[in-house]
Design a protein around this motif. Structure first.
Motif: not given
Length: 264
Positions: A98-124
């Protein structure tokens, strides 16, 4: 909400988002930093760290309140103990699209870091790298004990009053987080099943005195991800390295992101 914030309509929920621009733009196209807050966090609770990191890396950024937190809408249906996986698998991809972000780095704190790793697991496709601050790969006893203490403080009223300044539904936000973590057998992610799928570079940072987790978290993340991973254990630091040791953490993340930042 501040006038700079936008409620992004995703159909079944609306997420408050804030776009950040670096103080100095040299005209080069760089990746976008997307910040994922902690379990009881929101945009404001990052303080000025996202802006400072955008300034240091000259990257644009997006900070947002996750579902059920801050000024974002509530969950359309209770997610239960899988709230981090659902956020990673179903909500975050829609937000980025929706934000039209096609290239990103995720910076996640605590739960946010776990969510980032969960997302990265699909190699998006949009993901370039992940930075975690006090992320949880597993649920440790120290974390359960800390959350039990937080539940007592919330019941007594002082923690609830503080959270109500930041969240439209402080009770719902607290219950979602605390009920999951103290549930029998709860784990924040399927570390064995998901972490090997993380192919992008990872930087995992944790405070030496983190009251919610031990150095074991860094070892599990580094040992199980499928790609490059570097870890930093920060002395004299608890669960919020970016707030408790900001100069060091800002420097380390900037160094890590710099060679990855240019888009294309």
């Amino acid at each position: 909400m501040p006038p700079s914030d936008t409620l992004l309509d995703l159909g079944d929920r609306a997420l408050r988002t804030r776009r950040l621009a670096p103080a100095h733009d040299d005209g080069l196209e760089r990746t976008t930093l997307v910040f994922l807050h902690e379990g009881l966090g929101c945009i404001e609770m990052w303080r000025d760290f996202p802006q400072k990191l955008c300034d240091a890396t000259r990257c644009r950024g997006v900070v947002y309140d996750r579902t059920g937190y801050g000024r974002s809408s509530r969950w359309p249906a209770p997610p239960g103990v899988r709230y981090m996986e659902i956020e990673a698998d179903l909500v975050l991809p829609r937000l980025l699209a929706a934000l039209e972000i096609e290239d990103c780095v995720l910076v996640g704190h605590s739960d946010g870091g776990t969510i980032a790793l969960n997302y990265a697991a699909a190699d998006p496709e949009p993901l370039r790298a992940v930075v975690t601050l006090a992320a949880h790969a597993i649920n440790e006893r120290i974390c359960v004990e800390a959350i039990a203490t937080a539940r007592e403080a919330f019941a007594a009223g002082d923690l609830r009053q503080r959270l109500a300044r930041y969240h439209d539904d402080a009770d719902g936000a607290f219950r979602l987080w605390s009920d999951a973590w103290v549930a029998p057998g709860f784990e924040p992610m399927d570390a064995d099943g998901r972490l090997p799928g993380v192919q992008v570079p990872v930087q995992a940072i944790q405070g030496e005195d983190d009251e919610y987790g031990s150095e074991l978290q860094l070892g599990i993340i580094a040992g199980k991800v499928g790609g490059y991973c570097e870890t930093r254990l920060v002395p004299a630091c608890g669960h919020s390295p970016h707030l408790q040791q900001p100069a060091y953490v800002l420097s380390e993340i900037t160094r890590f992101i710099a060679p990855l930042a240019l888009a294309g």
